[in-house]
Design a protein around this motif. Structure first.
Motif, short mmCIF file in Angstrom:
data_model
loop_
_atom_site.label_atom_id
_atom_site.label_comp_id
_atom_site.label_asym_id
_atom_site.label_seq_id
_atom_site.Cartn_x
_atom_site.Cartn_y
_atom_site.Cartn_z
N GLU A 1 39.11 40.92 43.61
CA GLU A 1 40.31 40.37 42.99
C GLU A 1 41.49 41.32 43.11
O GLU A 1 42.64 40.88 43.33
N GLN A 2 41.25 42.61 42.98
CA GLN A 2 42.34 43.57 43.13
C GLN A 2 42.88 43.59 44.55
O GLN A 2 44.09 43.70 44.77
N ARG B 1 44.98 40.51 44.92
CA ARG B 1 46.23 40.66 44.15
C ARG B 1 47.20 41.59 44.88
O ARG B 1 48.40 41.31 44.98
N ASP C 1 40.94 42.64 36.07
CA ASP C 1 40.31 42.00 37.23
C ASP C 1 38.81 42.24 37.20
O ASP C 1 38.34 43.32 36.84
N GLN D 1 35.72 42.81 40.78
CA GLN D 1 36.97 43.51 40.48
C GLN D 1 37.63 44.01 41.77
O GLN D 1 38.85 43.86 41.96
#
Length: 601
Positions: free
Chosen positions: A365-366, A369, A443, A362
């Motif tokens: 991915e964050q 992003r 995420d 998480q």
């Protein structure tokens, strides 16, 4: 380097031992000496009962004979018949070549039983050199220093100790013989896979009830006019400009391969599973197996067919499915299966859905992003400050959106209409806050879809959630196999221009991977911190040299000797419970032997 003599008395008799020593200077400035080669004992004039003999191969007579070696500064005893007087002061070290990594590769080859397998398959075929030795040479090259067949012939064979390890001369590396060897391999591919499966069961008690299936591609150099399978397609190597073939591979959770197949380069992943299921069943029969795959491989029709036939599977699914299952999953309890990883399980329509959430994933991915969003917004803001035409603006926005990928959907852009001026009123950007927040919350989550048809499973489905997650993350093993094939074993690019030899090239790389994964299994038990590539690199510094010592009768005594292992190499051999072989026997090169007499000495 220099020659050192060690003298000692044993049972009242003098003995002299000779070795080649290297002098090194330490950081403190003090010199140290390291034994590089041990030549053994060379006799003095001593009683017959104490004289040391060794088997020496006469290259002219093509036979071995026991000989005693005496230094030229000592007389040969009158009762010694088979004796040679050697001039140690003129000793030379020639032709250094890699030994340790090649020897380990040959040991792995024999450990897997490949010598006996290929002797049975190729031993009856005519050839001045046994074809199984030619194949072993190709595979060991692929393992240690991957190169083309021409490179093996031109340079690698003479830079390696394979001549001593195979007890073969330069004919084994003849260019045409290497190519003709490739033409003999493919008919035995499936039988070899079955043979290796049984060997891994014996050696490592391997289990084959969970199978990992994936595909990769490898590209060609050249036009490939005579290779029907060479097609343009989706390239995993980032080379869409080159023709390619697709390789389908199935391995266990330990990375042990069961089978592989070479497919046309334009083969779609979703069209391969049905035929591969039939192939494995035909090779190994029906069994209780679970197939693990990425989401792009099976189609709905294939999954339905697998359920009808009672074939278990576990496959990744698009994250969009989370929206459909969110209401059913929200009340399910989370179960901790690993540090930072939680799972939920849902039974629906005879299938199992596993929602996994990873804290580390998480965060990653964050971060990705947010970085993409930041780049997109900064790029849009720069466009607002520039005097620019509408057409150029639209092109710039399209480029920014393409670079942002999926993040672009969270930024609502109002573009100027035709005949409108480009300004801050006609060109605006707004972040979709609720959608962005929801995406951040999702995420690190992914959904697995599985089917376990066995009667003993449904009663304890909830307990299967951690196991299913552990199975799925093992897909990294098949990715590691592809990485090894393409990286360490240099599968790509392929230069062959005839299809059977293309497939034989891949077959040789597959055999190299089998040796690699066998070594990895041995290291996992004995030294988990070491990798196969690190071990091969370390052992490659154990060199073999030819020690040339002139004989007083004009001939030359050649003693092939490998160097003494360093402490790091000794530690590796100790961990693997391996012992280096005996030094190869010496050879005599020259004309007809004329044994020196006592008077001549």
């Amino acid at each position: 380097m220099f020659l050192r003599c060690h003298s000692r008395r044993k049972n009242g008799k003098p003995h002299r031992y000779w070795s080649v020593v290297e002098s090194r200077r330490c950081g403190s400035g003090k010199p140290t000496q390291r034994h590089v080669l041990y030549l053994g004992e060379i006799n003095d004039s001593q009683e017959a009962a104490w004289r040391k003999t060794l088997a020496v191969f006469d290259e002219q007579r093509q036979e071995y004979q026991p000989l005693s070696l005496f230094p030229s500064d000592q007389p040969i005893p009158p009762d010694e018949v088979n004796a040679l007087s050697v001039v140690l002061s003129e000793l030379r070290l020639l032709r250094p070549r890699s030994f340790g990594d090649c020897w380990l590769g040959c040991w792995l080859w024999d450990h897997l039983g490949l010598s006996s397998f290929w002797d049975a398959k190729l031993g009856g075929q005519r050839g001045s050199v046994p074809w199984q030795k030619v194949l072993q040479l190709l595979v060991i090259n692929r393992l240690c220093e991957p190169g083309s067949e021409f490179a093996v012939h031109r340079s690698w064979f003479r830079r390696s100790a394979m001549d001593e390890l195979l007890t073969a001369d330069w004919a084994v590396a003849d260019k045409d013989r290497l190519y003709r060897c490739l033409d003999r391999l493919l008919p035995h591919k499936d039988e070899l896979c079955r043979f290796l499966t049984e060997r891994w069961k014996t050696l490592f008690d391997a289990k084959f009830d969970v199978l990992l299936y994936d595909l990769t591609s490898t590209y060609f150099e050249g036009r490939c006019a005579e290779i029907p399978k060479a097609k343009h397609g989706y390239s995993r190597d980032g080379r869409p400009d080159c023709r390619q073939v697709v390789i389908a591979l199935v391995v266990t959770t330990d990375g042990l391969p069961l089978a592989y197949e070479v497919l046309p380069g334009n083969t779609a992943d979703k069209t391969t599973l049905r035929s591969f299921l039939a192939k494995i069943e035909g090779m190994y029969g029906k069994a209780r197996r679970v197939w693990i795959m990425d989401r792009g491989i099976p189609t709905e029709d294939t999954l339905s067919e697998m359920r009808r036939e009672g074939v278990a599977y576990l496959v990744g699914t698009p994250k969009a499915l989370l929206s459909k299952l969110e209401k059913d999953l929200v009340d399910r309890p989370w179960e901790q299966v690993h540090e930072g990883v939680q799972v939920k399980l849902l039974e629906q329509d005879h299938e199992l859905y596993v929602l996994a959430r990873s804290a580390d994933r998480q965060k990653k991915e964050q971060a990705i992003r947010r970085r993409k969003l930041k780049t997109l917004i900064h790029g849009l803001n720069r466009l607002k400050r520039r005097p620019i035409s509408r057409d150029l603006l639209l092109k710039k926005v399209a480029v920014l959106q393409q670079e942002a990928g999926g993040v672009a959907r969270f930024v609502k852009i109002r573009e100027p209409k035709v005949h409108e001026a480009v300004n801050r009123q006609t060109f605006t950007c707004t972040l979709d806050g609720p959608a962005w927040k929801k995406a951040l919350e999702r995420d690190g989550c992914y959904i697995l879809r599985g089917y376990l048809p066995w009667a003993d499973v449904p009663e304890e489905w909830q307990k299967q959630a951690p196991l299913l997650w552990e199975w799925y993350v093992q897909l990294v093993q098949v990715e590691e196999a592809f990485k090894t094939l393409k990286g360490d074993l240099a599968l790509r690019p392929i230069h062959h221009q005839v299809e059977p030899r293309v497939e034989a090239h891949i077959f040789v790389a597959f055999l190299g991977y089998c040796l690699t994964v066998t070594l990895r299994m041995k290291l996992r038990q004995a030294a988990p911190g070491l990798t196969p590539r690190a071990v091969l690199k370390s052992l490659s510094s154990i060199q073999m040299v030819d020690v040339h010592i002139p004989i007083t009768d004009g001939r030359m005594l050649i003693m092939p000797r490998y160097t003494e292992p360093e402490p790091e190499q000794r530690m590796i051999l100790e961990k693997l419970n391996l012992t280096l072989p005996s030094q190869p026997p010496p050879r005599i090169r020259g004309g007809q032997a004329v044994l020196p007499t006592h008077e001549g000495a």
